[in-house]
Design an enzyme around this catalytic site. Structure first.
Site, PDB file in Angstrom:
ATOM      1  N   HIS A   6       0.831  -1.216   0.000  1.00 36.63           N
ATOM      2  CA  HIS A   6       0.000   0.000   0.000  1.00 36.63           C
ATOM      3  C   HIS A   6       0.859   1.257   0.000  1.00 36.63           C
ATOM      4  O   HIS A   6       1.926   1.298   0.611  1.00 36.63           O
ATOM      5  CB  HIS A   6      -1.023  -0.001   1.138  1.00 36.63           C
ATOM      6  CG  HIS A   6      -0.481   0.035   2.529  1.00 36.63           C
ATOM      7  ND1 HIS A   6      -0.209   1.208   3.184  1.00 36.63           N
ATOM      8  CD2 HIS A   6      -0.190  -0.963   3.399  1.00 36.63           C
ATOM      9  CE1 HIS A   6       0.224   0.940   4.409  1.00 36.63           C
ATOM     10  NE2 HIS A   6       0.250  -0.367   4.564  1.00 36.63           N
TER      11      HIS A   6
ATOM     12  N   GLU B 234      -5.256   1.971   2.896  1.00 42.12           N
ATOM     13  CA  GLU B 234      -5.120   0.759   3.711  1.00 42.12           C
ATOM     14  C   GLU B 234      -5.264   1.080   5.188  1.00 42.12           C
ATOM     15  O   GLU B 234      -5.971   0.388   5.927  1.00 42.12           O
ATOM     16  CB  GLU B 234      -3.754   0.103   3.435  1.00 42.12           C
ATOM     17  CG  GLU B 234      -3.624  -1.329   3.971  1.00 42.12           C
ATOM     18  CD  GLU B 234      -3.108  -1.422   5.392  1.00 42.12           C
ATOM     19  OE1 GLU B 234      -3.122  -2.522   5.948  1.00 42.12           O
ATOM     20  OE2 GLU B 234      -2.696  -0.383   5.978  1.00 42.12           O
TER      21      GLU B 234
END
Lengths: 479, 479
Positions: free
Chosen positions: B297, B343
């Site tokens: 991420h 995330e």
């Protein structure tokens, strides 16, 4: 062998190591078997002491007593927090200790006044403003001056060492010098913290930012003492984190300009203050003028709680006397505990003590100090060169098998007690598994969380046992 | 075996472990000798791939290339710093990545828009004002509300767990609850961070202070996501350091009243923002619709640089495609890199991706993710239960002997890729010697200083090799 040093006496320590690379070595008892004096007179005395030493260990580690050093230390550091030299808080904590030592039944409890400097940390901050905005996590260094109410804004010049500083001399006027040395040991690189600002100022720098002295960091700045050379502009000296030092290095390697702002109200007060070394004894019954000294420093930096540096060292020292009192043991020599003041600002307390007690130093058997961590104990260090004395300490340490702390290391390292060593008194330091000591040293992380009750008990048992044994032997240690 | 989990999916992870204690185990190749499909068809294919895998390893570790992942990651995180979901800075960093991936020659480079929340950290501070004054080193938690322009001042109630919270229910109205759990693992104790505020609010607490989720600290607060229950007052949720949690516990154990002040401008914006998952491919030549996905991420918390969490995971993922391009390798399946957004605020990017690509998921061979550190690699984890697939991955990992990263662990753990697992796609995580991962996680210390060039090279070689091999085998992994 080990390459760490102590709170601030890096100059002495570096010199000692450089001039004598064998200064630190493990003593393994070699030669003791043929040492007649040791075998015929001293060893039997140590064997006679074994049962009382075992009593000390059993007592400290017993269900009732275990954790006491931790608890008493926690009550102290939780109540006072950090104890900066020159503050009322330090003096309040010394008052507390004097009361406590009297309650504990120590003899001759008193404070010995010492003139100390007053350095004040005011508001301080720093930001990188180019190539992007980033707050820097900093700590001004002790004795550093601030920015006179202004904000310094300047590009940085990153140097890895003093050679690079000289090579970049032409770039430095008007800039902020960043020292990004490779950390090998505290002793080897503390010179950058101590002298970096003045060396940069000589080339026209407006401030110095020094990489924190640590092998490990979670963006943690480490403060500590620096000092200004005479006749050099007193530019602000600031500790930065290893992470920011690395960041500046990478920008520098890419030839990207970095501009930093610094604001600091740190300053040295004109007035001096009065602090105290805290002295207490268990008076010797047979040789009261001969002294076995145990010590740590009570002052700390103004970050964290000063639990590891050096609350714990101070507490195992005075508690050694309390344990001996509690067990009803009656040492032949005087056991003296001293809680030094002003250590972090240049061993101010101990040098004052030496000055006032110089004539008595011939009667000091040993000056013991704990100021490099109270982790799982390994044993002690000892500076004395006399082989019989080394055998004596080694034999005493063999009584520490129950706590697995039997290692005698021959070393002249020390912090406060270096002042004794310089005056002919053998010195000894507590030796523990202190690989992480400098992770926390002079940071906000120097708290009770660093300390473990069981380790402190073991350190307490060792420290009490060794000092007691040295106060009991009719043959005092030869120097 | 290992008990750590990933950035925020502790609920899933805990559930998985609790329901199946054998979920994590080392696979040692047992049974593969008798697996006819594996022996006759797959193993020979892997042996044919060995030379290209060796080329990948040699290339990544070569004198010319070594350190490239580190350098490219450093240029990225040094330029942008932290990349909080909902900020322009994150979007700028995504623009940078899209440009870079085009320059690197990836196919199909694009951002897929995702609606994301905007949570803003304003000024925030906390102090203990009784029994003495002490600044607390804090970080408000994600999604936490602030103090509405006021300063909250209240006594604290310390609890070790939720049972103690209920036992002390009568004490809590109007107080600040301090959670001082014993840390065993991130997965086990993250519930306190995630739900502690709402659970305390139910009993009338005015704020919650939660011990940082870490086994080690240098007075380092760790931020992270929390969430409010519906119909409960949204009290401020604040991370405190392990040291301050310990301090509060000791005061509590001594029945000493502690009063704390909290000020926080943290708040959730009403407007949503738009972020993007960053997608790029190396198109497969034979089975272009079948996808081997590698990912990390790109968003981070607003502290540190987001280098370890998860800049490094993102970089080894997209760079796997670049290495394969550079070597002129032509995978049969499509290799896809996705840099997830959002995330840290609840796997927002990946769930959006799943929603948009749900119909294609049957063609995903595997979803690989690196989000638990890029230290010295040990191997990978794999969630799939099919024994032939386990043998396949195990055999591929045996090609990693040159970098000593041959361990296959069967595990369903994952962060973003959990969303794939829930949808039937096998998942895999990079497995490294990450004992210190949570020291830095969600702190100011998450910087390039955590990363080591050589470790990143090895992770890069492993990640590239495994994804390449899985894109090449004519027999795709059975689920």
């Amino acid at each position: 062998m080990r390459s760490y040093f102590f709170c601030i006496i890096w100059v002495v320590a570096v010199a000692a190591t450089d001039s004598n690379p064998d200064a630190t070595s493990i003593f393994n008892g070699e030669g003791c078997a043929n040492d007649q004096l040791f075998q015929t007179r001293i060893r039997p005395q140590i064997q006679q002491l074994a049962s009382n030493v075992q009593r000390i260990i059993d007592h400290v580690m017993s269900a009732n007593e275990s954790g006491r050093t931790y608890r008493q230390l926690a009550e102290f550091v939780d109540r006072f927090g950090s104890r900066l030299t020159g503050t009322k808080n330090l003096e309040d904590s010394i008052d507390y200790m004097i009361d406590l030592l009297k309650q504990e039944g120590h003899d001759n409890v008193h404070g010995e006044p010492v003139q100390v400097p007053k350095w004040t940390r005011g508001n301080e901050w720093a930001r990188m403003i180019k190539p992007r905005d980033k707050k820097l996590n900093i700590l001004g260094l002790g004795y550093s001056e601030g920015t006179n109410g202004q904000t310094i804004e300047a590009p940085i010049v990153v140097v890895r060492n003093f050679t690079e500083l000289e090579q970049k001399a032409g770039l430095i006027p008007g800039k902020i010098v960043v020292y990004n040395f490779k950390y090998e040991s505290y002793g080897k690189q503390a010179i950058y913290r101590h002298s970096g600002a003045s060396r940069a100022a000589k080339f026209g720098a407006v401030a110095a930012m020094i990489r924190s002295l640590t092998p490990f960091s979670i963006d943690s700045p480490h403060t500590g003492m620096q000092s200004y050379d005479v006749n050099v502009t007193k530019i602000p000296a600031i500790s930065i984190t290893t992470e920011d030092a690395d960041l500046f290095q990478r920008f520098s390697d890419r030839n990207e300009e970095v501009i930093v702002q610094i604001y600091s109200e740190n300053h040295n007060e004109k007035d001096k203050g009065i602090s105290r070394n805290t002295v207490s004894d268990v008076r010797g019954e047979k040789y009261p003028n001969e002294i076995v000294l145990v010590s740590g420093h009570i002052d700390s930096w103004d970050v964290g709680q000063g639990a590891s540096d050096d609350g714990a060292g101070a507490f195992i020292s005075w508690r050694a006397l309390s344990v001996i009192k509690k067990l009803g043991l009656r040492p032949k020599r005087t056991l003296r505990s001293v809680l030094w003041t002003g250590e972090e600002f240049g061993l101010i307390g101990v040098y004052d003590y030496i000055k006032k007690h110089r004539n008595e130093l011939k009667d000091y058997v040993i000056a013991m100090e704990s100021d490099i961590g109270t982790f799982t104990p390994r044993g002690i260090t000892y500076s004395g060169k006399n082989s019989t004395s080394q055998c004596t300490l080694w034999e005493i340490l063999q009584l520490m098998h129950p706590i697995n702390a039997t290692t005698l290391t021959i070393s002249t390292e020390g912090s406060d007690v270096q002042a004794f060593y310089e005056n002919g008194v053998p010195i000894s330091s507590l030796d523990t598994a202190n690989d992480k000591y400098f992770y926390f040293h002079h940071t906000q992380g120097d708290t009770m969380t660093v300390e473990q009750p069981d380790d402190l008990d073991k350190c307490q048992a060792l420290w009490t046992s060794v000092s007691y044994a040295l106060a009991m032997l009719d043959d005092r240690l030869s120097r």
